[in-house]
Design a protein around this motif. Structure first.
Motif, PDB file in Angstrom:
ATOM      1  N   GLU A   1      63.520  30.986  38.978  1.00 39.25           N
ATOM      2  CA  GLU A   1      62.909  31.473  40.214  1.00 39.25           C
ATOM      3  C   GLU A   1      61.869  32.523  39.831  1.00 39.25           C
ATOM      4  OE1 GLU A   1      63.453  30.116  43.099  1.00 39.25           O
ATOM      5  OE2 GLU A   1      65.108  28.854  42.395  1.00 39.25           O
TER       6      GLU A   1
ATOM      7  N   SER B   1      63.159  32.103  46.720  1.00 41.40           N
ATOM      8  CA  SER B   1      64.445  32.517  46.150  1.00 41.40           C
ATOM      9  C   SER B   1      65.189  33.504  47.041  1.00 41.40           C
ATOM     10  CB  SER B   1      64.230  33.162  44.784  1.00 41.40           C
ATOM     11  OG  SER B   1      63.553  34.405  44.916  1.00 41.40           O
TER      12      SER B   1
ATOM     13  N   HIS C   1      68.303  27.222  45.706  1.00 43.29           N
ATOM     14  CA  HIS C   1      67.259  28.109  45.199  1.00 43.29           C
ATOM     15  C   HIS C   1      67.835  29.400  44.611  1.00 43.29           C
ATOM     16  CE1 HIS C   1      63.950  25.569  46.327  1.00 43.29           C
ATOM     17  NE2 HIS C   1      64.443  25.452  47.543  1.00 43.29           N
TER      18      HIS C   1
END
Length: 208
Positions: A25, A81, A185
């Motif tokens: 991320e 994220s 995520h």
């Protein structure tokens, strides 16, 4: 890679690749002007040239949240994220420490199995770009994957399915290939999820 690889547990010592599924991320599109904020690694399995041996992807994992290395960021990328960038500035791990620990962990896991560590991601380009850049810049000893020991799950699917790369997306894959875990995520969640995708691809007989 041959279709229909046998699942088994008899890989020859010293002759296997050990696959590490990775997810990153970041707060922008490329390293340098922007920063990697977190990454996760999960041991997915080993392959000795004929037998793929899957592992529980939750058993051996590594996760880190990093202090940003620049001031610049893209709000849309950061939003993916949900990480708190200000908190990471204050409390995130120093990149040198985090990347050195990750490199050492990869090497130790591979050494225990007398295997070569291989980086795997879906798609490879984004995650490899970030991790290789950070390993080279910050980690003691550089990249544990060298400069090219990497496997792109997207390309693996395209080759096995006879599909165009542009069509090699999860939405067009056979349902039985798709991971049971959600894509959240969160870098470690997604590394584990994609380890499951790699396992399914490695043991797939190529049929729809």
């Amino acid at each position: 890679m041959r279709a229909g690889l046998r699942r088994g547990y008899g890989a020859r010592m010293g002759s296997s690749d050990l696959y590490f599924s990775c997810d990153v991320e970041a707060d922008g599109p490329v390293p340098g002007p922007y920063s990697m904020l977190s990454f996760g690694l999960s041991v997915a399995g080993s392959f000795d040239g004929s037998v793929f041996t899957p592992r529980d992807p939750r058993e051996h994992t590594f996760y880190a949240e990093l202090k940003p290395v620049t001031d610049g960021f893209v709000p849309e990328a950061l939003a993916v994220s949900g990480l708190d960038r200000d908190a990471l500035v204050a409390e995130g791990a120093e990149p040198g420490r985090a990347m050195s620990e990750a490199a050492r962990w990869v090497r130790e896991r591979a050494a225990r199995e007398r295997a070569f560590p291989v980086f795997a991601a879906y798609p490879l380009g984004f995650d490899w770009m970030w991790m290789y850049w950070y390993f080279v810049r910050f980690a003691e000893g550089g990249s544990p994957f060298g400069h090219s020991r990497a496997l792109d799950m997207k390309t693996l699917y395209a080759a096995r399915a006879g599909a165009r790369v542009r069509d090699s997306v999860k939405a067009k894959m056979p349902r039985r290939l798709l991971p049971a875990r959600p894509h959240t995520h969160h870098a470690l969640d997604d590394a584990v999820e994609q380890a499951e995708l790699l396992q399914n691809l490695m043991m797939w007989d190529g049929r729809p």
